[in-house]
Design a protein around this motif. Structure first.
Motif, PDB file in Angstrom:
ATOM      1  N   GLN A 106      34.784  -7.907  38.585  1.00 25.39           N
ATOM      2  CA  GLN A 106      34.046  -9.152  38.769  1.00 25.39           C
ATOM      3  C   GLN A 106      32.702  -8.890  39.435  1.00 25.39           C
ATOM      4  OE1 GLN A 106      34.916 -12.336  37.631  1.00 25.39           O
ATOM      5  NE2 GLN A 106      32.760 -12.608  38.149  1.00 25.39           N
TER       6      GLN A 106
ATOM      7  N   ARG B 298      30.435  -7.577  36.797  1.00 24.38           N
ATOM      8  CA  ARG B 298      29.995  -8.659  35.911  1.00 24.38           C
ATOM      9  C   ARG B 298      28.930  -9.518  36.586  1.00 24.38           C
ATOM     10  NH1 ARG B 298      35.569  -8.689  34.421  1.00 24.38           N
ATOM     11  NH2 ARG B 298      36.042 -10.263  35.994  1.00 24.38           N
TER      12      ARG B 298
ATOM     13  N   PRO C  75      25.439  -4.480  29.670  1.00 22.15           N
ATOM     14  CA  PRO C  75      26.884  -4.442  29.936  1.00 22.15           C
ATOM     15  C   PRO C  75      27.411  -3.036  29.778  1.00 22.15           C
ATOM     16  CG  PRO C  75      26.325  -6.252  28.472  1.00 22.15           C
ATOM     17  CD  PRO C  75      25.088  -5.398  28.597  1.00 22.15           C
TER      18      PRO C  75
END
Length: 209
Positions: A128, A131, A206
């Motif tokens: 998380q 991200r 990413p």
């Protein structure tokens, strides 16, 4: 996802196992949602906020490995802990290669399972954070004009040649214009240096599996 009450999904066709694990994990501070089959899970959950999935291997209908394949294909990244009374070495190897966190044979000690779940919590928190960093970097880059993005791309692709003169030559604009764009880039992105700019630009991509 609550850090004090992590969510765990249990998918097992054995009602006694579901009840026992729900009770045991609940006493240890986990929130638990249990499903009697892979199909029941897929009907309800298109996305998951659980820190891990405890998944029985040998279920009728869609078995655990088949569900894992479906989740992987759909882009789910939630760690999976397999539990089984039927699987052997080939099945465990297949599950681990597909990204399972562990493959536990029944009966197993609850403490062992809790240890694996806590590891999944750590992985989920780290994922998380990654991200969040990626989304923040992407948000910063979105405020730039197309010309400013071109300059950022040139800087990132060749950090050793980032003078205004070199960038201006590459884009057929004056060094003074490049200086103006660079100042605006740092201001808009709320950063102070080219090194920080490169770091943010790289964070915006990413991570690949």
């Amino acid at each position: 996802m609550s850090s004090t009450h992590p969510m765990v999904y249990i998918i097992d066709d054995d009602e006694d196992i579901r009840s026992s694990l729900t009770r045991s994990l609940g006493k240890r501070g986990f929130e638990v949602t249990a499903f009697p089959s892979a199909e029941a899970f897929l009907e309800v959950h298109r996305e998951t906020q659980a820190v891990c999935i405890i998944l029985d291997y040998g279920m009728p209908g869609l078995n655990g490995l088949e569900l894992q394949e479906k989740l992987n294909a759909a882009g789910f990244t939630t760690p999976i802990i397999f539990i089984t009374g039927h699987g052997g070495v080939p099945e465990s190897v297949r599950a681990m290669r597909a990204g399972a966190l562990d493959f536990l044979e029944k009966p197993f000690r609850t403490e062992v399972l809790v240890e694996r779940i806590n590891r999944a919590v750590q992985l989920s928190v780290a994922a998380q954070a990654l991200r969040d960093k990626t989304l923040d970097a992407q948000r910063r880059l979105r405020v730039l004009t197309s010309r400013e993005r071109e300059i950022v791309d040139l800087i990132v692709s060749n950090p050793a040649n980032t003078t205004s003169k070199e960038i201006g030559r590459a884009l057929s604009i004056s060094p003074r214009t490049v200086d103006h764009h660079r100042a605006r880039i740092l201001e808009k992105m709320k950063i102070k240096s080219i090194v920080e700019l490169i770091e943010v630009a790289l964070n915006a991509k990413p991570p690949t599996a």
